[in-house]
Design a protein around this motif. Structure first.
Motif, mmCIF file in Angstrom:
data_model
loop_
_atom_site.group_PDB
_atom_site.id
_atom_site.type_symbol
_atom_site.label_atom_id
_atom_site.label_comp_id
_atom_site.label_asym_id
_atom_site.label_seq_id
_atom_site.Cartn_x
_atom_site.Cartn_y
_atom_site.Cartn_z
ATOM 1 N N ILE A 164 -4.873 -42.132 5.777
ATOM 2 C CA ILE A 164 -4.286 -41.633 4.542
ATOM 3 C C ILE A 164 -4.027 -42.803 3.603
ATOM 4 O O ILE A 164 -3.478 -43.831 4.010
ATOM 5 N N LEU A 165 -4.441 -42.644 2.357
ATOM 6 C CA LEU A 165 -4.145 -43.634 1.321
ATOM 7 C C LEU A 165 -3.237 -42.980 0.300
ATOM 8 O O LEU A 165 -3.537 -41.895 -0.211
ATOM 9 N N TYR A 166 -2.119 -43.640 -0.012
ATOM 10 C CA TYR A 166 -1.174 -43.117 -0.977
ATOM 11 C C TYR A 166 -1.382 -43.809 -2.328
ATOM 12 O O TYR A 166 -1.489 -45.035 -2.403
ATOM 13 N N GLY A 167 -1.420 -43.012 -3.388
ATOM 14 C CA GLY A 167 -1.556 -43.583 -4.719
ATOM 15 C C GLY A 167 -2.340 -42.683 -5.638
ATOM 16 O O GLY A 167 -2.524 -41.490 -5.381
ATOM 17 N N SER A 168 -2.827 -43.248 -6.725
ATOM 18 C CA SER A 168 -3.669 -42.546 -7.697
ATOM 19 C C SER A 168 -4.865 -43.427 -7.998
ATOM 20 O O SER A 168 -4.713 -44.631 -8.223
ATOM 21 N N SER A 169 -6.042 -42.826 -8.055
ATOM 22 C CA SER A 169 -7.245 -43.634 -8.276
ATOM 23 C C SER A 169 -7.314 -44.214 -9.674
ATOM 24 O O SER A 169 -8.137 -45.088 -9.948
ATOM 25 N N VAL A 170 -6.456 -43.743 -10.593
ATOM 26 C CA VAL A 170 -6.409 -44.363 -11.917
ATOM 27 C C VAL A 170 -5.931 -45.813 -11.800
ATOM 28 O O VAL A 170 -6.309 -46.668 -12.617
ATOM 29 N N SER A 171 -5.135 -46.096 -10.795
ATOM 30 C CA SER A 171 -4.725 -47.473 -10.522
ATOM 31 C C SER A 171 -5.940 -48.285 -10.089
ATOM 32 O O SER A 171 -6.679 -47.876 -9.193
ATOM 33 N N ASP A 195 -13.646 -42.384 5.869
ATOM 34 C CA ASP A 195 -13.005 -41.191 5.324
ATOM 35 C C ASP A 195 -11.525 -41.473 5.097
ATOM 36 O O ASP A 195 -10.756 -41.609 6.051
ATOM 37 N N LEU A 196 -11.137 -41.587 3.832
ATOM 38 C CA LEU A 196 -9.732 -41.770 3.471
ATOM 39 C C LEU A 196 -9.239 -40.530 2.744
ATOM 40 O O LEU A 196 -9.892 -40.054 1.810
ATOM 41 N N GLU A 197 -8.097 -40.022 3.162
ATOM 42 C CA GLU A 197 -7.469 -38.908 2.458
ATOM 43 C C GLU A 197 -6.506 -39.477 1.423
ATOM 44 O O GLU A 197 -5.551 -40.181 1.766
ATOM 45 N N LEU A 198 -6.770 -39.198 0.160
ATOM 46 C CA LEU A 198 -5.909 -39.701 -0.908
ATOM 47 C C LEU A 198 -4.769 -38.714 -1.156
ATOM 48 O O LEU A 198 -5.002 -37.536 -1.449
ATOM 49 N N ARG A 199 -3.537 -39.212 -1.032
ATOM 50 C CA ARG A 199 -2.365 -38.393 -1.316
ATOM 51 C C ARG A 199 -1.630 -38.971 -2.519
ATOM 52 O O ARG A 199 -1.357 -40.177 -2.555
ATOM 53 N N PRO A 200 -1.314 -38.140 -3.513
ATOM 54 C CA PRO A 200 -0.656 -38.633 -4.724
ATOM 55 C C PRO A 200 0.647 -39.349 -4.408
ATOM 56 O O PRO A 200 1.473 -38.856 -3.647
ATOM 57 N N PHE A 209 -0.029 -46.971 11.999
ATOM 58 C CA PHE A 209 -0.089 -48.313 11.407
ATOM 59 C C PHE A 209 0.098 -48.166 9.911
ATOM 60 O O PHE A 209 -0.641 -47.433 9.245
ATOM 61 N N LEU A 210 1.108 -48.844 9.370
ATOM 62 C CA LEU A 210 1.468 -48.728 7.962
ATOM 63 C C LEU A 210 1.224 -50.053 7.258
ATOM 64 O O LEU A 210 1.551 -51.119 7.783
ATOM 65 N N LEU A 211 0.658 -49.981 6.060
ATOM 66 C CA LEU A 211 0.305 -51.203 5.346
ATOM 67 C C LEU A 211 0.280 -50.911 3.857
ATOM 68 O O LEU A 211 -0.180 -49.852 3.423
ATOM 69 N N CYS A 212 0.765 -51.865 3.049
ATOM 70 C CA CYS A 212 0.665 -51.735 1.600
ATOM 71 C C CYS A 212 0.012 -52.991 1.034
ATOM 72 O O CYS A 212 -0.149 -53.981 1.731
ATOM 73 N N ASP A 213 -0.387 -52.903 -0.236
ATOM 74 C CA ASP A 213 -1.104 -53.933 -0.982
ATOM 75 C C ASP A 213 -2.607 -53.777 -0.771
ATOM 76 O O ASP A 213 -3.098 -53.732 0.364
ATOM 77 N N SER A 214 -3.330 -53.702 -1.878
ATOM 78 C CA SER A 214 -4.762 -53.426 -1.807
ATOM 79 C C SER A 214 -5.537 -54.497 -1.059
ATOM 80 O O SER A 214 -6.456 -54.182 -0.288
ATOM 81 N N ALA A 268 5.560 -46.217 4.202
ATOM 82 C CA ALA A 268 4.370 -47.074 4.199
ATOM 83 C C ALA A 268 4.447 -48.184 3.168
ATOM 84 O O ALA A 268 3.823 -49.231 3.330
ATOM 85 N N SER A 269 5.227 -47.975 2.103
ATOM 86 C CA SER A 269 5.327 -48.967 1.033
ATOM 87 C C SER A 269 6.792 -49.154 0.672
ATOM 88 O O SER A 269 7.326 -48.448 -0.190
ATOM 89 N N PRO A 270 7.475 -50.093 1.297
ATOM 90 C CA PRO A 270 8.929 -50.243 1.119
ATOM 91 C C PRO A 270 9.364 -50.460 -0.327
ATOM 92 O O PRO A 270 10.479 -50.092 -0.692
ATOM 93 N N PHE A 271 8.484 -51.045 -1.149
ATOM 94 C CA PHE A 271 8.833 -51.284 -2.546
ATOM 95 C C PHE A 271 8.151 -50.292 -3.483
ATOM 96 O O PHE A 271 8.104 -50.505 -4.690
ATOM 97 N N ARG A 272 7.606 -49.205 -2.886
ATOM 98 C CA ARG A 272 7.007 -48.102 -3.621
ATOM 99 C C ARG A 272 5.867 -48.554 -4.531
ATOM 100 O O ARG A 272 5.662 -47.997 -5.618
ATOM 101 N N LYS A 273 5.129 -49.552 -4.100
ATOM 102 C CA LYS A 273 3.947 -50.000 -4.819
ATOM 103 C C LYS A 273 2.726 -49.320 -4.212
ATOM 104 O O LYS A 273 2.614 -49.192 -2.991
ATOM 105 N N MET A 274 1.800 -48.902 -5.060
ATOM 106 C CA MET A 274 0.579 -48.321 -4.545
ATOM 107 C C MET A 274 -0.583 -49.315 -4.692
ATOM 108 O O MET A 274 -0.544 -50.154 -5.596
ATOM 109 N N PRO A 275 -1.526 -49.240 -3.742
ATOM 110 C CA PRO A 275 -1.683 -48.246 -2.687
ATOM 111 C C PRO A 275 -0.912 -48.611 -1.414
ATOM 112 O O PRO A 275 -0.478 -49.750 -1.234
ATOM 113 N N ALA A 276 -0.786 -47.605 -0.548
ATOM 114 C CA ALA A 276 -0.269 -47.810 0.796
ATOM 115 C C ALA A 276 -1.156 -47.030 1.753
ATOM 116 O O ALA A 276 -1.740 -46.006 1.380
#
Length: 220
Positions: free
Chosen positions: A2-9, A25-30, A63-68, A43-51
């Motif tokens: 699962i990838l959290y964020g928006s593809s506009v980023s 295969d990544l599932e994008l969740r807004p 496994f949780l990870l943030c930063d592109s 997944a993103s303690p500072f609420r930065k996308m993506p996570a």
């Protein structure tokens, strides 16, 4: 996964394109801009996308990870083919430089434009500062294109003869800036314009951009 964020980023789009080029295969969740909820926060303690969330990958735990860049590095190690980060020392170093150029220099300039012309008025419903956006557009974008004009080849790649994360990281901010009215003058920068157009025409980019354009039209 699962990838959290928006593809506009540009950063979220960078990860999505790398995954698509690798057949992952990544599932994008807004997420971001107040969205995402507790799972995104975890997944993103500072609420930065993506996570990223890779279910069960860490000895049965998610496994949780943030930063592109961190996420791309993880995907590259877990799914090494096709390689997005070359192994040869000079090619690898140049790839990392161009990723840094795209992520920090190009994206920072684009951020000033996109926030004030797109995010503030259309997402946050507050007035953007067009003076800041115009200054970045007129004064900061041209030197970036001057640099690209000297290193890019229309239809080619920044490092070697294959797509790498260098190309993805550099092209992605220009896709986001295009949503905010930034175009590349092909008469002034033919190499840069041809290069960016060719990278963004790849299916891994083009399908995402088409969805984003429909989203922008709906917001307008």
């Amino acid at each position: 996964m699962i990838l959290y964020g928006s593809s506009v980023s540009p950063f979220v789009r960078k990860v999505l394109v790398v995954a698509r080029e690798k057949g992952i295969d990544l599932e994008l969740r807004p997420a971001g801009m107040g969205r995402g909820g507790p799972e995104f926060d975890e997944a993103s303690p500072f609420r930065k996308m993506p996570a990223l969330r890779d279910p069960g990958a860490d000895h049965g735990r998610d496994f949780l990870l943030c930063d592109s860049t961190a996420i791309v590095t993880y995907l590259e190690a877990k799914f090494p083919e096709p390689a997005m980060i070359p192994a040869e020392p000079m090619a690898r170093a140049r790839t990392i430089w161009f990723e840094e150029f795209g992520d920090t220099i190009v994206a920072a300039t684009g951020g000033r434009i996109v926030f004030n012309r797109l995010v503030a008025p259309k997402v946050l419903k507050i007035a953007g500062d067009e003076a800041v956006a115009a200054k970045a557009h007129v004064e900061e974008v041209p030197p970036l294109l001057d640099y690209l004009e000297g290193v890019a080849r229309p239809g080619g790649f920044l490092v070697g003869d294959a797509l790498t994360v260098a190309d993805i990281a550099v092209a992605s901010p220009f896709a986001t800036m295009a949503h905010a009215g930034v175009t590349i003058d092909a008469a002034r920068w033919p190499n840069a314009a041809g290069y960016i157009a060719a990278i963004l025409a790849r299916p891994s980019f083009a399908d995402l951009i088409a969805v984003e354009q429909r989203m922008m039209a709906a917001m307008a």
